[in-house]
Design an enzyme around this catalytic site. Sequence first.
Site, PDB file in Angstrom:
ATOM      1  N   CYS A 158       0.846  -1.196   0.000  1.00 48.51           N
ATOM      2  CA  CYS A 158       0.000   0.000   0.000  1.00 48.51           C
ATOM      3  C   CYS A 158       0.879   1.242   0.000  1.00 48.51           C
ATOM      4  O   CYS A 158       1.956   1.257   0.610  1.00 48.51           O
ATOM      5  CB  CYS A 158      -0.928   0.015   1.219  1.00 48.51           C
ATOM      6  SG  CYS A 158      -2.205   1.306   1.124  1.00 48.51           S
ATOM      7  N   CYS A 185      -4.989   0.133   9.924  1.00 53.51           N
ATOM      8  CA  CYS A 185      -5.008  -0.942   8.929  1.00 53.51           C
ATOM      9  C   CYS A 185      -4.735  -2.297   9.578  1.00 53.51           C
ATOM     10  O   CYS A 185      -3.797  -2.452  10.360  1.00 53.51           O
ATOM     11  CB  CYS A 185      -3.970  -0.663   7.843  1.00 53.51           C
ATOM     12  SG  CYS A 185      -3.891  -1.962   6.586  1.00 53.51           S
ATOM     13  N   CYS A 225      -2.170   3.880   6.858  1.00 58.14           N
ATOM     14  CA  CYS A 225      -3.290   4.090   7.776  1.00 58.14           C
ATOM     15  C   CYS A 225      -3.029   3.401   9.111  1.00 58.14           C
ATOM     16  O   CYS A 225      -2.727   2.205   9.154  1.00 58.14           O
ATOM     17  CB  CYS A 225      -4.589   3.584   7.160  1.00 58.14           C
ATOM     18  SG  CYS A 225      -4.996   4.409   5.600  1.00 58.14           S
TER      19      CYS A 225
END
Length: 278
Positions: free
Chosen positions: A17, A24, A21
């Site tokens: 990714c 996550c 985040c």
Amino acid sequence: MYDKHVRSINWHITDKCNYHCAFCFSRRLGEEITNLEDAVKVLEYLKSIGIQRINFAGGEPMLHPLVFDLVRIAKEMGFVTSIVSNGYYLNQESIKKLSPWLDWIGLSVDSCCEEIHFSLGRGNGDHIRHIRNIVPYIHENGIRLKINTVVTKLNFREDMKPLIKELNPIRWKILQALPIKGQNEKEIENYQVSELDFDQFVKMNKDIVLSSGDSPVFETNDDMVDSYLMIGPNGSVIKNSNMEHTVEDMKINGIEEIDSIVDWKKYSHRGGDHWISQ
């Protein structure tokens, strides 16, 4: 009338990714398949055991080198196709390229505020601007739009209805930030909300009618656990019982085993088969 069987699966085709985040829980899921022949074998197997919808997830699925091929082949095999993306790699060209084979795009939008997204690790300070730019292309190409929102300590007091009305999704899914052992338990401590805080967000945002005529779907931590059928990048089963991901090097041996992995009542309660009537 459909039998009580799970027909939808999340295939986390990569754990790579471009965002970071804090909440996550899809990390360290195993090596991804980069050979198209092997990937097609996974699709064929899922078809053989009765799966009807595939949700390509990540990480960020648009980073997978075969994502366009996988969506196309899955659609040609008769699957309902979906991608959940942070949106960064979606633009007019990529959306148009996906549109003949993609039924749904789910975009991650956690706030109306750019600063909150940046603090969460989602984007570089222009996440909402980019989402606003690409959503018209999604609508123009006839792809159904879903918005996914994770409720954290940074946004649980926020009224997001004006932004959601602007984006005009068919479905809005709102999830309580979920701690998963071995994935995000360290990072999520500063972001996880209580059920009381989550309920505050629910009360503030529930009174909206989406373009489909539906209301938002709210999922607490308890709603999420055991209610999703998931496989990792290489096709191994991911179980999330007891708020802990267990990646098992195994195949799903038919619909009966699916029903032992996923709690049908939870799956049904969260609208796991909502796509059937769309």
